[in-house]
Design a protein around this motif. Structure first.
Motif, short mmCIF file in Angstrom:
data_model
loop_
_atom_site.label_atom_id
_atom_site.label_comp_id
_atom_site.label_asym_id
_atom_site.label_seq_id
_atom_site.Cartn_x
_atom_site.Cartn_y
_atom_site.Cartn_z
N VAL A 30 -25.94 -16.14 26.12
CA VAL A 30 -25.10 -15.14 25.46
C VAL A 30 -25.25 -13.80 26.19
O VAL A 30 -24.26 -13.10 26.41
CB VAL A 30 -25.46 -15.02 23.96
CG1 VAL A 30 -24.77 -13.81 23.33
CG2 VAL A 30 -25.07 -16.29 23.22
N GLY A 31 -26.45 -13.44 26.58
CA GLY A 31 -26.68 -12.21 27.33
C GLY A 31 -25.91 -12.17 28.63
O GLY A 31 -25.33 -11.13 29.00
N ARG A 32 -25.89 -13.29 29.35
CA ARG A 32 -25.13 -13.36 30.61
C ARG A 32 -23.63 -13.17 30.35
O ARG A 32 -22.94 -12.47 31.09
CB ARG A 32 -25.37 -14.69 31.31
CG ARG A 32 -26.68 -14.77 32.06
CD ARG A 32 -26.77 -16.00 32.94
NE ARG A 32 -26.87 -17.23 32.18
CZ ARG A 32 -28.02 -17.75 31.72
NH1 ARG A 32 -29.15 -17.13 31.94
NH2 ARG A 32 -28.02 -18.88 31.06
N ILE A 33 -23.14 -13.79 29.30
CA ILE A 33 -21.72 -13.68 28.98
C ILE A 33 -21.38 -12.24 28.59
O ILE A 33 -20.41 -11.67 29.08
CB ILE A 33 -21.34 -14.67 27.86
CG1 ILE A 33 -21.39 -16.11 28.41
CG2 ILE A 33 -19.96 -14.35 27.28
CD1 ILE A 33 -21.28 -17.19 27.38
N VAL A 34 -22.19 -11.62 27.75
CA VAL A 34 -21.94 -10.25 27.32
C VAL A 34 -21.97 -9.30 28.53
O VAL A 34 -21.11 -8.42 28.66
CB VAL A 34 -22.96 -9.81 26.25
CG1 VAL A 34 -22.89 -8.32 25.99
CG2 VAL A 34 -22.73 -10.59 24.96
N ALA A 35 -22.91 -9.50 29.43
CA ALA A 35 -23.05 -8.63 30.60
C ALA A 35 -21.86 -8.76 31.56
O ALA A 35 -21.55 -7.83 32.30
CB ALA A 35 -24.34 -8.95 31.34
N ALA A 36 -21.19 -9.90 31.52
CA ALA A 36 -20.10 -10.15 32.47
C ALA A 36 -18.78 -9.49 32.08
O ALA A 36 -17.85 -9.46 32.88
CB ALA A 36 -19.88 -11.67 32.60
N PHE A 37 -18.71 -8.92 30.87
CA PHE A 37 -17.44 -8.38 30.38
C PHE A 37 -17.58 -6.95 29.91
O PHE A 37 -18.63 -6.55 29.42
CB PHE A 37 -16.92 -9.23 29.21
CG PHE A 37 -16.52 -10.62 29.59
CD1 PHE A 37 -15.27 -10.85 30.14
CD2 PHE A 37 -17.37 -11.68 29.39
CE1 PHE A 37 -14.90 -12.14 30.50
CE2 PHE A 37 -17.01 -12.96 29.75
CZ PHE A 37 -15.76 -13.19 30.31
N GLY A 38 -16.48 -6.22 30.01
CA GLY A 38 -16.36 -4.93 29.34
C GLY A 38 -16.04 -5.18 27.88
O GLY A 38 -15.77 -6.32 27.47
N LEU A 39 -16.01 -4.13 27.09
CA LEU A 39 -15.82 -4.29 25.65
C LEU A 39 -14.49 -4.95 25.31
O LEU A 39 -14.45 -5.86 24.48
CB LEU A 39 -15.93 -2.92 24.95
CG LEU A 39 -15.75 -2.95 23.43
CD1 LEU A 39 -16.75 -3.90 22.77
CD2 LEU A 39 -15.86 -1.55 22.86
N ALA A 40 -13.40 -4.53 25.93
CA ALA A 40 -12.08 -5.11 25.59
C ALA A 40 -12.05 -6.61 25.86
O ALA A 40 -11.58 -7.39 25.02
CB ALA A 40 -10.99 -4.40 26.37
N ASP A 41 -12.55 -7.03 27.01
CA ASP A 41 -12.56 -8.46 27.33
C ASP A 41 -13.55 -9.22 26.47
O ASP A 41 -13.30 -10.37 26.09
CB ASP A 41 -12.86 -8.68 28.81
CG ASP A 41 -11.73 -8.22 29.71
OD1 ASP A 41 -10.56 -8.24 29.26
OD2 ASP A 41 -12.00 -7.83 30.85
N LEU A 42 -14.68 -8.60 26.14
CA LEU A 42 -15.66 -9.25 25.28
C LEU A 42 -15.09 -9.45 23.88
O LEU A 42 -15.34 -10.48 23.25
CB LEU A 42 -16.95 -8.43 25.22
CG LEU A 42 -18.11 -9.08 24.47
CD1 LEU A 42 -18.46 -10.46 25.04
CD2 LEU A 42 -19.33 -8.16 24.51
N LYS A 43 -14.29 -8.51 23.42
CA LYS A 43 -13.62 -8.68 22.12
C LYS A 43 -12.69 -9.89 22.17
O LYS A 43 -12.60 -10.65 21.21
CB LYS A 43 -12.83 -7.44 21.74
CG LYS A 43 -13.69 -6.29 21.27
CD LYS A 43 -12.80 -5.10 20.91
CE LYS A 43 -13.59 -3.92 20.43
NZ LYS A 43 -12.72 -2.80 20.03
N ALA A 44 -12.01 -10.09 23.30
CA ALA A 44 -11.12 -11.26 23.46
C ALA A 44 -11.94 -12.54 23.42
O ALA A 44 -11.53 -13.54 22.82
CB ALA A 44 -10.34 -11.15 24.76
#
Length: 88
Positions: A30-44
């Motif tokens: 989950v940490g790797r996934i969160v780190a790979a995105f900005g907020l807008a893309d992470l919301k998607a």
């Protein structure tokens, strides 16, 4: 770079196979996934993972993702332990 659809697929795989992953492995992925995105893309990514409320920051998104997956792991572990106790 990690695509949104790939991140959602990874989260779904973690969610569907919680018994084969440790809490640490779940947290790391989950940490790797969160780190790979900005907020807008992470919301998607969160919306694709059926999380829609209170996505106000990356930390909030991470916490909601972790809660969904680890809560399922906890319930699965409790069910497995409970079933073994009743089978004895």
């Amino acid at each position: 770079m990690l695509a949104t659809t790939e991140a959602i697929a990874r989260l779904e795989a973690l969610y569907g196979n919680t018994g084969t992953h440790t809490y640490e492995e779940i947290g790391s992925e989950v940490g790797r996934i969160v780190a790979a995105f900005g907020l807008a893309d992470l919301k998607a990514v969160c919306r694709g993972f059926a999380l829609t409320a209170n996505l106000t920051s990356k930390a909030r998104c991470r916490d909601k993702i972790l809660h969904k997956i680890t809560e399922r792991k906890y319930r699965t572990e409790r069910r497995d332990v409970s079933g073994k106790e009743h089978a004895s």
